[in-house]
Design a protein around this motif. Structure first.
Motif, short mmCIF file in Angstrom:
data_model
loop_
_atom_site.label_atom_id
_atom_site.label_comp_id
_atom_site.label_asym_id
_atom_site.label_seq_id
_atom_site.Cartn_x
_atom_site.Cartn_y
_atom_site.Cartn_z
N PRO A 239 0.82 -1.23 0.00
CA PRO A 239 0.00 0.00 0.00
C PRO A 239 0.85 1.27 0.00
O PRO A 239 0.37 2.33 0.41
CB PRO A 239 -0.81 -0.14 1.28
CG PRO A 239 0.07 -0.91 2.20
CD PRO A 239 0.82 -1.87 1.33
N PHE A 240 2.08 1.16 -0.43
CA PHE A 240 2.98 2.32 -0.46
C PHE A 240 3.96 2.13 -1.63
O PHE A 240 4.12 1.03 -2.18
CB PHE A 240 3.75 2.46 0.86
CG PHE A 240 4.36 1.17 1.36
CD1 PHE A 240 5.58 0.72 0.89
CD2 PHE A 240 3.69 0.41 2.31
CE1 PHE A 240 6.14 -0.46 1.36
CE2 PHE A 240 4.23 -0.79 2.79
CZ PHE A 240 5.46 -1.22 2.31
N THR A 241 4.61 3.21 -2.00
CA THR A 241 5.59 3.19 -3.09
C THR A 241 6.85 2.44 -2.66
O THR A 241 7.32 2.59 -1.52
CB THR A 241 5.96 4.61 -3.51
OG1 THR A 241 4.80 5.26 -4.04
CG2 THR A 241 7.05 4.63 -4.58
N ILE A 242 7.38 1.63 -3.57
CA ILE A 242 8.69 1.02 -3.37
C ILE A 242 9.52 1.30 -4.62
O ILE A 242 9.01 1.82 -5.61
CB ILE A 242 8.60 -0.50 -3.10
CG1 ILE A 242 8.01 -1.22 -4.33
CG2 ILE A 242 7.79 -0.80 -1.84
CD1 ILE A 242 8.08 -2.74 -4.23
N TRP A 243 10.80 0.94 -4.56
CA TRP A 243 11.70 1.14 -5.68
C TRP A 243 12.38 -0.20 -5.98
O TRP A 243 13.43 -0.51 -5.41
CB TRP A 243 12.73 2.22 -5.36
CG TRP A 243 12.15 3.60 -5.29
CD1 TRP A 243 12.17 4.54 -6.28
CD2 TRP A 243 11.43 4.20 -4.19
NE1 TRP A 243 11.53 5.69 -5.87
CE2 TRP A 243 11.06 5.50 -4.58
CE3 TRP A 243 11.08 3.76 -2.91
CZ2 TRP A 243 10.35 6.37 -3.75
CZ3 TRP A 243 10.36 4.61 -2.08
CH2 TRP A 243 10.00 5.90 -2.50
N PRO A 244 11.79 -1.01 -6.86
CA PRO A 244 12.42 -2.29 -7.19
C PRO A 244 13.79 -2.08 -7.84
O PRO A 244 14.07 -1.04 -8.46
CB PRO A 244 11.44 -2.93 -8.18
CG PRO A 244 10.13 -2.25 -7.89
CD PRO A 244 10.50 -0.85 -7.52
N ALA A 245 14.63 -3.09 -7.69
CA ALA A 245 15.98 -3.05 -8.25
C ALA A 245 16.34 -4.43 -8.78
O ALA A 245 15.75 -5.44 -8.37
CB ALA A 245 16.98 -2.59 -7.20
N GLN B 194 10.86 3.27 -9.99
CA GLN B 194 9.88 3.57 -8.95
C GLN B 194 8.58 2.83 -9.26
O GLN B 194 8.13 2.80 -10.41
CB GLN B 194 9.63 5.07 -8.89
CG GLN B 194 8.60 5.48 -7.82
CD GLN B 194 8.49 6.99 -7.68
OE1 GLN B 194 9.50 7.68 -7.56
NE2 GLN B 194 7.27 7.50 -7.70
N ALA B 195 7.98 2.23 -8.23
CA ALA B 195 6.73 1.48 -8.40
C ALA B 195 5.71 1.98 -7.39
O ALA B 195 5.83 1.72 -6.19
CB ALA B 195 6.96 0.00 -8.23
N VAL C 238 18.79 4.04 -10.57
CA VAL C 238 19.21 2.97 -11.47
C VAL C 238 20.52 2.39 -10.93
O VAL C 238 21.54 3.08 -10.92
CB VAL C 238 19.38 3.48 -12.91
CG1 VAL C 238 19.84 2.36 -13.83
CG2 VAL C 238 18.07 4.08 -13.42
N CYS C 239 20.47 1.16 -10.46
CA CYS C 239 21.62 0.56 -9.80
C CYS C 239 22.77 0.32 -10.77
O CYS C 239 22.55 -0.06 -11.93
CB CYS C 239 21.23 -0.76 -9.14
SG CYS C 239 19.95 -0.60 -7.88
N ASP C 240 23.98 0.53 -10.30
CA ASP C 240 25.16 0.29 -11.11
C ASP C 240 25.20 -1.19 -11.52
O ASP C 240 25.05 -2.07 -10.67
CB ASP C 240 26.42 0.63 -10.29
CG ASP C 240 27.68 0.53 -11.12
OD1 ASP C 240 28.18 -0.59 -11.29
OD2 ASP C 240 28.18 1.57 -11.59
#
Length: 251
Positions: free
Chosen positions: A28-34, A51-52, A98-100
């Motif tokens: 129920p909240f924003t996450i940032w998948p990697a 961002q998701a 954006v992960c290295d």
């Protein structure tokens, strides 16, 4: 005519050799998948971080032989001030949003979805808590014959006191560290299966102080370095099924 036919065959071969991964944020909240791929292996042609918003999904293709791949979620991120690994409360990576691609493996604690596809005739996958926990996570194959890997429980609130954290601005625990992460001597530790404890025989689960907390709550997850002996840690699916996979946060 021959050239055109060859191009069609080539295009079909490329399409047939790729798998579709769907990453769904049911939180129920924003996450940032990697996402990260091990050195020397072909990587998905999709950004390594995004961002998701709550309730959103993205789908992309990964190579049929994606090896040493991992997907995880990040919480509480702000890339405007510090675009490095500490720009998130947990799970941050080198590179910021954006992960290295070579060093952006993620800061623990973080729940990981791990994959090695078409490895010796099988897809191997797991939900790993070896680096600790930060979000409930589930891997669902598109093939019903294959098992779902999961840690569907929020391990933060009841996390043992010595492992609890980090915390958000309200004091809520958004993570639960692994025993290895807090070990004062990680190079020679039964919690880390290192040094004199570096074999399955010398590193049983009984030597990991809080193994039962993680395994009892998330029995279908990979809890410590040699958890394959549990029979419910590492899952496989015949590569011939060419299964697609859905990775769901907060299932």
């Amino acid at each position: 005519m021959f050239i055109k036919f060859s191009l069609i065959v080539a295009a079909f071969t490329v399409a047939a050799s790729a798998r579709t991964f769907t990453v769904h944020n049911a939180c129920p909240f924003t996450i940032w998948p990697a996402m990260f791929t091990g050195s020397g292996h072909p990587a998905p042609s999709y950004p390594t971080g995004w961002q998701a918003a709550a309730g959103t999904s993205v789908s992309f293709t990964v190579p049929d032989n994606w090896q040493a791949g991992r997907i995880w979620g990040r919480r509480g991120c702000d890339f405007s001030v510090n675009p490095g690994p500490n720009s998130c409360l947990d799970g941050g990576c080198n590179g910021g949003l954006v992960c290295d691609p070579t060093t952006g493996t993620g800061v623990p604690p973080a729940t990981l979805a791990e994959f090695s596809l078409s490895a010796g005739g099988g897809d191997y996958y797991d939900v790993s808590l070896v680096d600790g926990y930060n979000l409930p996570l589930e891997i669902t194959p598109s093939t019903s014959a294959c098992h779902t890997a999961s840690c569907p429980v929020d391990l933060g609130p009841n996390c043992p006191a010595s492992l609890k954290g980090p915390f958000d601005s309200t004091g809520f625990p958004v993570g639960c560290k692994s025993d290895c992460l807090v070990d004062p001597n990680p190079s020679n530790s039964p919690s880390c299966c290192s040094g004199q404890y570096s074999t399955p025989a010398t590193c049983p689960p009984s030597g990991v102080p809080h193994y039962n907390y993680f395994k009892s709550n998330c029995p279908n997850s990979y809890v410590y370095a040699y958890d394959e002996s549990s029979g419910t840690a590492l899952w496989s699916c015949l590569a011939s099924y060419a299964s697609d996979y859905t990775i769901t946060f907060c299932p």
